[in-house]
Design a protein around this motif. Sequence first.
Motif, PDB file in Angstrom:
ATOM      1  N   ASP A  88      44.990  33.899-121.918  1.00  0.00           N
ATOM      2  CA  ASP A  88      45.516  33.415-120.508  1.00  0.00           C
ATOM      3  C   ASP A  88      44.948  32.035-120.446  1.00  0.00           C
ATOM      4  OD1 ASP A  88      46.727  35.652-120.048  1.00  0.00           O
ATOM      5  OD2 ASP A  88      45.349  36.527-118.627  1.00  0.00           O
ATOM      6  N   TYR A  89      43.735  31.837-121.056  1.00  0.00           N
ATOM      7  CA  TYR A  89      43.059  30.498-120.824  1.00  0.00           C
ATOM      8  C   TYR A  89      43.851  29.348-121.468  1.00  0.00           C
ATOM      9  CZ  TYR A  89      39.327  26.827-121.742  1.00  0.00           C
ATOM     10  OH  TYR A  89      38.824  25.772-121.635  1.00  0.00           O
ATOM     11  N   SER A  92      46.961  28.514-119.975  1.00  0.00           N
ATOM     12  CA  SER A  92      46.954  27.615-118.851  1.00  0.00           C
ATOM     13  C   SER A  92      46.877  25.938-119.087  1.00  0.00           C
ATOM     14  CB  SER A  92      45.703  27.877-117.837  1.00  0.00           C
ATOM     15  OG  SER A  92      44.536  27.439-118.604  1.00  0.00           O
ATOM     16  N   PRO A  95      52.281  23.772-119.170  1.00  0.00           N
ATOM     17  CA  PRO A  95      53.267  24.466-118.746  1.00  0.00           C
ATOM     18  C   PRO A  95      54.556  24.517-119.422  1.00  0.00           C
ATOM     19  CG  PRO A  95      53.125  22.898-117.078  1.00  0.00           C
ATOM     20  CD  PRO A  95      52.217  22.408-118.251  1.00  0.00           C
TER      21      PRO A  95
END
Length: 349
Positions: A88-89, A92, A95
């Motif tokens: 997830d990191y 991020s 995008p």
Amino acid sequence: MTNTLSLPRSVEWEETHITLLDQQLLPGKVEYIELKTIKDVWDAIVTLKVRGAPAIGMTAAFGLALAAQQYETDSIDEFNELLQKDKDYLASSRPTAVNLFWALERMVNSITNVTSINEAKTTLVHEAIRIQVEDEEVCYKIGDNALSLFKKDDRVMTICNAGSIATAYYGTALAPFHLSRERDIPLQVYACETRPVLQGSRLTAWELQQSGVDVTLITDNMAAHTIKTKQINAIIVGADRIAANGDTANKIGTYGLALLAKAFHIPFYVAAPLSTFDPTIASGEEIPIEERNPEEVTHLHGQQIAPDGIAVFNPAFDVTPNELITAIITDRGILKGNYQEGIQTLFNN
Ligand code: MRU
């Protein structure tokens, strides 16, 4: 006759770290940096030390493998939790390019059936290497397919850098030029400089020069005049995300070139691997467009070029509607006409 290509690789796995070509320093310096932590990897992606959709995906995959080597747990459940958090990191960081999410998903899926932590760690490294090896093979095929659309002495325009350093090797939109050089087929390339951060002048002009391709640099606002006066035969660009209907996000300025191609009745080609397609979204309306730091527009090499306090709009990408795209060139063949159907068939197979 064939010429031998020798281009730098943007990313290499070195067991204890990742070696990365720092694209922010090009063309002045060809310098490699060591990424030792997941934070180093995240920073490198955010600050464009590595950029270009496939290269971002590949680097993130290596970043996740690197992070996993450092987990100190005996519990597979805890290992999976840590991996999910790190995934997830990394996700991020940027995008728009779907290759990032595709590569991270593939990494996590690769360890579904492992039976030990050691096996999981090794599998993750192998999967990241596989992503890199496959991307090189795919880019070669894209180049081969794209080259079939050009004839000797064609003049072709491009934007941004969809080159070797944006992928594992060869590139996507630049792959036909590298292959044309290998095969001694003369083509002339016109590279748009690509404001605000100049991937065209800093990276494409440099990369094509390295392989001996005949390349001429223009500023972005010279495109229409150049197409007219230099009789450009075609435009070819890369992609960051292609929706199920063929709408394509790529570097800001691409949409404008597609409109110019229509006005001048010349073909507008998109070159991309399957990892750049996002069949889960119906159209380009759903593609998130990254907006970057206004300083990229107000400053050039640290020098302020706009008044204090000026309002800035700085989208990094735009979306070209499918009807402006003459063909989408993939490693599996060239899509034309009804992209909705073509893309669906590609993914069903
Ligand atoms: O912001 P960037 O430099 O990552 O944007 C890159 C592009 O738009 C490329 O054309 C695209 O990622 C394709 S790279 C093979």
